[in-house]
Scaffold this motif. Structure first.
Motif, PDB file in Angstrom:
ATOM      1  N   ALA A   1       0.874   1.062  -1.731  1.00 55.21           N
ATOM      2  CA  ALA A   1       0.715  -0.298  -1.200  1.00 55.21           C
ATOM      3  C   ALA A   1       1.984  -1.130  -1.327  1.00 55.21           C
ATOM      4  O   ALA A   1       1.967  -2.329  -1.039  1.00 55.21           O
ATOM      5  CB  ALA A   1      -0.432  -1.012  -1.905  1.00 55.21           C
TER       6      ALA A   1
ATOM      7  N   GLU B   1       3.947  -8.876   2.718  1.00 54.94           N
ATOM      8  CA  GLU B   1       3.175 -10.088   2.453  1.00 54.94           C
ATOM      9  C   GLU B   1       4.005 -11.190   1.798  1.00 54.94           C
ATOM     10  O   GLU B   1       3.700 -12.367   1.924  1.00 54.94           O
ATOM     11  CB  GLU B   1       1.974  -9.760   1.560  1.00 54.94           C
TER      12      GLU B   1
ATOM     13  N   GLN C   1       3.124  -2.818   1.895  1.00 54.55           N
ATOM     14  CA  GLN C   1       2.238  -3.932   2.238  1.00 54.55           C
ATOM     15  C   GLN C   1       2.566  -5.163   1.409  1.00 54.55           C
ATOM     16  O   GLN C   1       2.561  -6.295   1.913  1.00 54.55           O
ATOM     17  CB  GLN C   1       0.782  -3.526   2.016  1.00 54.55           C
TER      18      GLN C   1
END
Length: 208
Positions: free
Chosen positions: A88, A95, A91
């Motif tokens: 992750a 963000e 990601q």
């Protein structure tokens, strides 16, 4: 009362035994992430906060020491969250954006019921910087530096006395409408106007 503390919180902080609580909210691209220092989810201030503590005693989140100075200089805090799957990481990077808002609240819980006492106060408020990733194999730790709002005092102001900037503050105001045209306007300055009636020959005009 000191620093905006409610009477309830101030009285609780003065007790010998205390159950402190920390709340952290950070603005990301897809929305706000809200975490607190306990176990499970809790509702406070109309929002749901997810706990970073596990039943086995492991704490996944941490906050660096919050520092203050007497000279008004901007200090930074570091927010860390561990246990994030390495898959992750991309990601997380997508963000995170610089200059997003981050707030840290300090509060206390009722020693009998465990309820959040009114009201936690904002101990830190600032802007996020780029995150750093520490990979330990299957999981990683993400650390985000948060600059104090005092950093605004060190930033140059980029507003100009132009019609475009004025519209951002006061839409429809035409006070700066012709500022752009003045940049290329040629003005003859100091050349006197014709004298009427004409001055007789041999007579001089006194200068003012």
């Amino acid at each position: 009362m000191s620093r905006g503390l409610t009477p309830t919180i101030e009285a609780e902080f003065a007790k010998k035994n205390l159950v402190p609580l920390l709340f952290v909210e950070v603005q990301f691209v897809s929305g706000w992430v809200r975490l607190w220092s306990g176990i499970g989810a809790i509702v406070w201030n109309g929002q749901t906060w997810l706990g970073v503590a596990l039943p086995n005693g492991t704490v996944l989140g941490s906050i660096s020491q919050l520092q203050e100075t007497t000279d008004g200089s901007a200090q930074a805090a570091a927010l860390s969250l561990s246990g994030i799957p390495s898959t992750a990481v991309q990601q997380v990077l997508n963000e995170c954006r610089p200059n997003n808002i981050a707030n840290i609240f300090l509060g206390a819980a009722d020693q009998v019921t465990g309820a959040v006492l009114a009201d936690p106060y904002c101990a830190w408020s600032g802007y996020t910087d780029v995150p750093t990733i520490s990979d330990s194999g299957d999981t990683c730790t993400v650390t985000i530096s948060v600059e104090s709002r005092l950093v605004d005092l060190q930033r140059a102001r980029e507003w100009r006395y132009t019609n475009e900037d004025q519209q951002l503050f006061v839409p429809g105001d035409i006070g700066f409408e012709y500022v752009g045209a003045l940049q290329s306007l040629s003005i003859t300055w100091g050349k006197g106007a014709p004298v009427f009636p004409p001055v007789p020959p041999g007579q001089r005009v006194a200068k003012r």
